[in-house]
Each structure stands twice: as structure tokens, then as C-alpha cells.
Design an enzyme around this catalytic site. Structure first.
Site, mmCIF file in Angstrom:
data_model
loop_
_atom_site.group_PDB
_atom_site.id
_atom_site.type_symbol
_atom_site.label_atom_id
_atom_site.label_comp_id
_atom_site.label_asym_id
_atom_site.label_seq_id
_atom_site.Cartn_x
_atom_site.Cartn_y
_atom_site.Cartn_z
ATOM 1 N N SER A 250 0.816 -1.213 0.000
ATOM 2 C CA SER A 250 0.000 0.000 0.000
ATOM 3 C C SER A 250 0.852 1.266 0.000
ATOM 4 C CB SER A 250 -1.043 0.007 1.122
ATOM 5 O OG SER A 250 -0.439 -0.094 2.352
ATOM 6 N N GLU B 252 6.776 0.952 14.214
ATOM 7 C CA GLU B 252 7.112 2.196 13.518
ATOM 8 C C GLU B 252 8.161 3.015 14.251
ATOM 9 O OE1 GLU B 252 4.085 1.121 14.321
ATOM 10 O OE2 GLU B 252 3.385 0.459 12.354
ATOM 11 N N HIS C 277 -1.381 7.718 2.888
ATOM 12 C CA HIS C 277 -2.738 7.803 3.411
ATOM 13 C C HIS C 277 -2.961 9.061 4.255
ATOM 14 C CE1 HIS C 277 -2.914 3.966 1.697
ATOM 15 N NE2 HIS C 277 -3.860 3.428 2.428
ATOM 16 N N ASP D 271 -11.469 3.505 5.767
ATOM 17 C CA ASP D 271 -10.758 3.081 6.982
ATOM 18 C C ASP D 271 -11.106 3.959 8.187
ATOM 19 O OD1 ASP D 271 -9.462 0.755 6.308
ATOM 20 O OD2 ASP D 271 -7.698 1.783 5.510
ATOM 21 N N ARG E 13 -4.185 8.135 -0.570
ATOM 22 C CA ARG E 13 -4.520 6.755 -0.858
ATOM 23 C C ARG E 13 -5.150 6.617 -2.246
ATOM 24 N NH1 ARG E 13 -8.858 3.177 -0.466
ATOM 25 N NH2 ARG E 13 -8.234 1.106 0.217
#
Ligand SMILES: Cc1ncc(C[n+]2csc(CCOP(=O)(O)OP(=O)(O)O)c2C)c(N)n1
Lengths: 318, 287
Positions: A37, A58, A109, A117, A167
Site C-alpha cells: 500500500s 514504527e 494515506h 478506513d 490513498r
């Protein structure tokens, strides 16, 4: 706007990384379990030995990137912007920015247009966070081509750079030959009645607004403020002087975003009426991207309404 | 520059000098951490004067080993070690925590020669080490990476993200050292938030664990050599130490984590370390 090309901004990032990989053996790419993604899978396929999968960690990924830069690598790490900017904020602040390390951050995103989402995944705080960190630089490209160029430009800059992309496929508003100069805004359309200063997908909405405004005799200058830090202050001051009214447009929280940044310059250098198209201090929600942009007031129509307001204020003062 | 390989008696002397520097800096600054720096002094002396390869005249020397402190707050030992190793003049230590001096309260890469990465927010260093180790291996570079952590710091979740990654990538060029002094700010680690069995935790994460008396110079040197010889896994040296080591009234007392001795207490501490304020502050002033 029929016939307009729609493309993914993140594909611009992914393809640029492959190009950089060919050009510079020190370019390394990291990801946190989001390879496809964030489209770094393109890089991973070509350069598996320079691709580091970090798993769902992360904070670790951001600081691994810091360590890679210590030994001469140019690390680009990718995750969703929500996690790049908030989960790893402390790592960005201390290890990366305080040390001014050469780490590049791809925040995927970004914005309400992320869609179904919902709020957790719709990053809308990145401008506020990145602009407040000394040494950090930030780019929000408007479309596929600009993301491609911005990613290449980030590699040329020494020190941390955050690039935000979205996105969804978004309308292409530039082309291969449009110049991209880091820190220098692009004037996408000239006009002297009002300036619309936008970033990201809102550049397209601003252009659409300007077209409509022109039909009613208002000439809007549309400024693509792709670099959020350092901000092209000269371009803003010139717009304030020459247009006398400004509307900003961003897919970001109202507090601490592009609008705040522009207002700071305008208030100091050349105060003119201003208004802001942004997310009004609320979390996002699930829905279709188009639906959400409309519901959150981030459409060309919203820009036009605010333009009407600032132009009234401006003429009221004359 | 080749490794220094000081013999153990010389390393012990360096550790003593470092402890004297620490107390002198703290008396001068009247601010800063006493306990952790004193517990780290012995393995820090061994790292700088036996184990690591670096060039103090050229801190960015590409061939160097990379060592840094994930526990940013132990700057007294960090700066003393750098100054004793020749990265900057000893007199700079007298400006520790002072406005305009480069010796910031917590390490700042852009200010102090030899500081590899800024730190002070706990839990970040092991990840930096993983990145430096991965990047070095990509280049088939022989350098080794050292990361000094605290035992209280082990409570930070990001450490375990890094521990997982270091083992996953089989980083045998990485050597972590835990200053296992059993104390943190709010008291003893076991009461604040227990971390035991720490050795088992690292073993379960596929690390090679060496447990030593962190004040025994022979063991420290041997531990570094064992880590160097090991292939296929990262090493953690659990250095069992005593907070405040070397100063009787500080030893094993968590309340000495983050405060400096008063000038009176400092004089007594220096006396216990075999010197005086006059002698040692003059050495730093003139160094
Ligand atoms: C992320 C973060 N949380 C809290 C602190 C405040 N802090 C500084 S040192 C310390 C205790 C560290 O304990 P330990 O690792 O055992 O070091 P020692 O007390 O032995 O020096 C704390 C909580 C910090 N610097 N960073």
C-alpha cells in the site's frame, strides 16, 4: 473536467524510489508491514538487498532509519502518515531532527480522502507536527508527477524530509515537465482578485474553484504550496500585495496546518482578509473519499464560498 | 586509528579518572546525574581505551566503530569519556550544562564532537544501533556498533522492537551493554516495574547474553572479546553494577540517580576517589 487523468500519488513515490535506487547505491528503503500500500514493493523487487522490512514497529523503523543514516545510507521509510507522524513523533524529534539526520519519511494515506478506513487512518495532523520540529522539511505534492519529483528532490536535500501522499487516485494537475523546485511554490493559474493557496489534492479543488469564479468575473490566483516547510514566504507576500485576499485549502486540521502557516506570514508582512478551507478540529469518519471531501467542506464549492467572504471583506475596507 | 588495547591496570586508572571527572563536572554544574554515570564508568573506560576503534581528531572517520548512549542522561560519563579520549579539550567539561557550552544536559550530535546521535528520550538507542549495524553489513564493513542502555530503560517497549529486529537480522556486529545497576528514578527497578529475568528475556529474543560484574575490568574486556568472536547473533552484555559506584554515600541509592553532590559532598567524593577539588578542577581547567 472529463477526460482528466487520475493517478495515485503513492505510485509517484514508489516509482521515484526505484529510480533513486538505480542512481544511488546508498538509497535504502524501509517499511512497516505495508509494502504494497505504500508501493515500496516496487523498490523491494528491484533491490531486495537494500530493502528492510521492519514489521509492525514504527518507532523502531524510524530510529533504524536514523542509524542507517549514521553510516552513510539515505534511508526512506514508509508507513501510513498517522503512524509516521504520531507513533514515531518522539523518534523524529530526538534521534532524527535534533541530530539533523538524513532520513526521508513517506507518510502514506494522508487526509480525509483515505475514505472507508475512518479516522484512525486519516492522517490530518502531519503539517502541525512536522512544521514544529526544527530541521524537519515537508512536502505535500499535488499529484502523481509532483510526488515523483518531490521524492527525487528529497534525496538531494540533506536532513530529514517528510513527504505526504494520499490513498486514492487523484486528478493529475501537473505533467512531466512542470518544474518542481523544493521550497518554491508553483503558480498554477494567475489572477489578481484573490489568491487560493492549496496543497495536495486541494490544488485540484482550487483550480476547479478558480474556473467557476472566472465565469462570474473573479480572477483567482491558484498557488500550489507543495513545500510546507520551508514555506515560500515571498510567494505568499506577493499574493497578499497583489490579490489583497487569500483563502487557503488543505486536507488537514485547521489548527497548525497550511492556513495557520500562511496566516503567520500574512499577519506579519502584509495583513489582508483571509479564510481557511480545512478540517474543522474534528476526527474523520468512514465513507467514500468523494463523500467525505464534501461532508468535511473540502470542495471547490467551499473554496468559492470563502472566496466570496474574503472578497467582501476586502471591498468593505476599500 | 588502531584500537588502544590498554592493559587492565591502565583501564582501571582511566575509569578512576572518569569518575573524578564526573564528580568535578557535577560540582561545577550543580546540576546533572550522579548515579548512572558512576555505574557506567568501568565499561566506558574499557570501550574507549580497549575495545573501540575511532579517531578523535576526525569524529566522522568512516572506518570508525560507532558507540553511543541510549541513556542520554548519563552525559557526565559520556563527555568525560570523549574528552579523555581526545575528542575535545578537558576544560569543556567545566561548562557542562552551562549556557553557551557545547556539553548539553543530554547528548546533542550537532553540538558535541563524538556524539553520534542525540538522545535523552529513553528507548531509542537500540533501534539506532540496529540501523547502523544493518547499514554497515550492507557495505560489508567491519565496524562494530555499541549501544549503552539502562536497566530501567528496559521498560520502554521500543527496546523490544529493536531487540526483535536485531535478532531477526542476525546482527553480530552489534553489542549492547546494559548498565544493570538495579535503580531508576522512582526507586529500585524491581519495585517500579520489574524487568527480571532480563537475561532470559534477551535469550528468548535470540540474543547472546554475557552476564558480568560490571566493575571487574578483566570480565569487561573478556565480555567484549566474546561478543566480537560470536557470529550470527547480537550480543548483550548485562553489566551488573552499583549505582553511584566509587562514592560511598551514593552507592546503591536510587535517590542519587539524578542529582549532583553539593560542593561539600563533592569534595568528600573526590577525596574517596583519591584527589581533591583543587587538583582535579585544575586538571580539567588546564586540559
Ligand atoms: C522516554 C523517557 N521517559 C522518561 C524519561 C525520564 N528519565 C530519565 S532517566 C530515567 C530513569 C532511567 O533509569 P535507568 O535506565 O535505570 O538509568 P539509571 O537510573 O541507572 O541512570 C527516567 C525515567 C526520559 N528521559 N525518557
Amino acid at each position: 473536467m472529463s477526460g482528466r487523468e487520475y493517478r495515485l500519488t503513492r505510485e509517484g513515490w514508489g516509482r521515484a524510489l526505484v529510480k533513486l535506487g538505480h542512481e544511488n547505491p546508498n538509497v535504502v528503503v524501509l517499511v512497516g508491514d505495508l509494502a504494497s500500500s505504500t508501493m515500496v514493493d516496487l523498490f523491494a523487487r528491484e533491490f531486495p538487498e537494500r530493502f528492510i522490512e521492519c514489521g509492525i514497529a514504527e518507532q523502531n523503523m524510524a530510529t533504524i532509519a536514523a542509524g542507517l543514516s549514521l553510516v552513510g545510507k539515505i534511508p526512506f521509510f514508509a508507513t501510513y502518515g498517522a503512524f509516521a507522524s504520531c507513533r514515531a513523533a518522539d523518534q523524529l524529534r530526538v534521534a532524527i531532527c535534533y541530530s539533523n539526520l538524513n532520513v526521508k519519511i513517506g507518510g502514506a494515506h494522508g487526509g480525509i480522502s483515505v475514505g472507508p478506513d475512518g479516522a484512525t487512518h486519516q492522517a490530518m495532523e502531519e503539517i502541525a507536527i512536522m512544521r514544529s520540529l526544527p530541521n524537519m522539511k515537508m512536502i505535500i505534492p499535488a499529484d502523481y508527477y509532483e510526488t515523483f519529483k518531490a521524492t527525487g528532490a528529497a534525496a538531494e536535500i540533506s536532513g530529514p524530509v517528510y513527504i505526504r501522499f494520499g490513498r486514492e487516485k487523484v486528478p493529475v494537475v501537473t505533467d512531466e515537465n512542470t518544474p518542481f523546485i523544493f521550497g518554491k511554490a508553483n503558480i498554477m493559474r494567475d489572477g489578481g482578485d484573490v489568491a487560493i493557496i492549496a496543497c495536495g489534492v486541494m490544488v485540484h479543488e482550487a483550480l476547479a474553484a478558480a474556473e467557476d469564479l472566472a465565469r462570474s468575473g473573479i480572477e483567482a490566483r491558484v498557488i500550489n504550496m507543495h513545500t510546507l516547510k520551508p514555506l515560500d514566504e515571498d510567494c505568499i507576500i506577493k499574493a497578499a500585495r497583489e490579490c489583497g485576499a487569500i483563502v487557503t485549502a488543505e486536507e488537514h486540521q485547521i489548527y497548525g496546518g497550511l492556513g495557520s502557516a500562511v496566516a503567520q506570514v500574512v499577519a506579519r508582512e502584509y495583513p489582508v482578509p483571509m479564510d481557511y478551507v480545512a478540517v474543522m478540529d474534528r476526527f474523520g469518519e468512514s465513507g467514500k473519499p468523494d463523500e467525505l471531501l464534501t461532508a468535511f467542506g473540502l470542495r471547490s464549492g467551499d473554496i468559492i464560498r470563502k472566496v466570496g467572504g474574503v472578497i467582501n471583506m476586502k471591498s468593505g475596507r476599500d | 586509528m588502531p584500537r588502544l588495547f590498554y592493559p587492565v591496570d591502565k583501564l582501571k586508572e582511566k575509569a578512576l579518572f572518569i569518575r573524578r571527572d564526573i564528580i568535578t563536572m557535577l560540582i561545577q554544574a550543580q546540576s546533572g546525574h550522579s548515579g548512572g554515570p558512576l555505574s557506567c564508568a568501568d565499561f566506558c573506560a574499557a570501550l574507549a581505551f580497549y575495545e573501540a576503534n575511532y579517531d578523535p581528531m576526525n569524529p566522522a572517520w568512516p572506518e570508525r566503530d560507532i558507540w553511543f548512549f541510549s541513556i542520554g542522561h548519563v552525559t557526565p560519563v559520556h563527555y568525560s569519556m570523549l574528552a579523555e579520549a581526545g575528542f575535545f579539550p578537558l576544560r569543556d567539561l567545566m561548562n557542562f550544562r552551562q549556557f553557551g557550552g557545547h556539553c548539553q544536559g543530554h547528548p546533542s550530535k550537532l553540538d558535541t564532537p563524538g556524539v553520534e546521535v542525540s538522545s535523552g528520550s529513553l528507548g531509542q538507542g537500540l533501534s539506532v544501533a540496529v540501523g547502523a549495524a544493518l547499514g554497515s553489513r550492507m557495505d560489508r564493513h567491519q565496524r562494530r556498533i555499541y549501544c549503552i542502555m539502562g536497566d530501567g530503560e528496559q521498560q520502554e517497549g521500543s527496546i523490544w522492537e529493536a531487540a526483535m529486529a536485531a535478532a531477526h537480522y542476525k546482527l553480530d556486529n552489534l553489542c549492547a551493554i546494559v548498565d544493570f545497576n538495579k535503580a531508576q528514578i522512582d526507586g529500585f527497578v524491581e519495585n517500579v516495574m520489574g524487568i527480571e529475568p532480563l537475561a532470559d528475556k534477551y535469550r528468548a529474543f535470540n540474543w547472546y547474553v554475557v552476564e558480568i560484574d560490571g566493575h571487574d575490568m578483566d570480565s569487561i574486556v573478556e565480555a567484549f572479546e566474546r561478543a566480537r568472536a560470536l557470529k550470527g547473533r547480537p550480543t548483550v552484555i548485562l553489566a551488573h553494577t552499583i549505582m553511584g559506584k566509587g562514592v560511598s554515600f551514593m552507592e546503591d541509592k536510587p535517590e542519587w540517580h539524578g542529582k549532583p553532590p553539593s560542593p561539600e559532598q563533592g569534595r568528600q567524593a573526590l577525596q574517596e576517589l583519591g584527589t581533591t577539588w583543587e587538583e582535579w578542577s585544575a586538571r580539567l581547567d588546564n586540559g
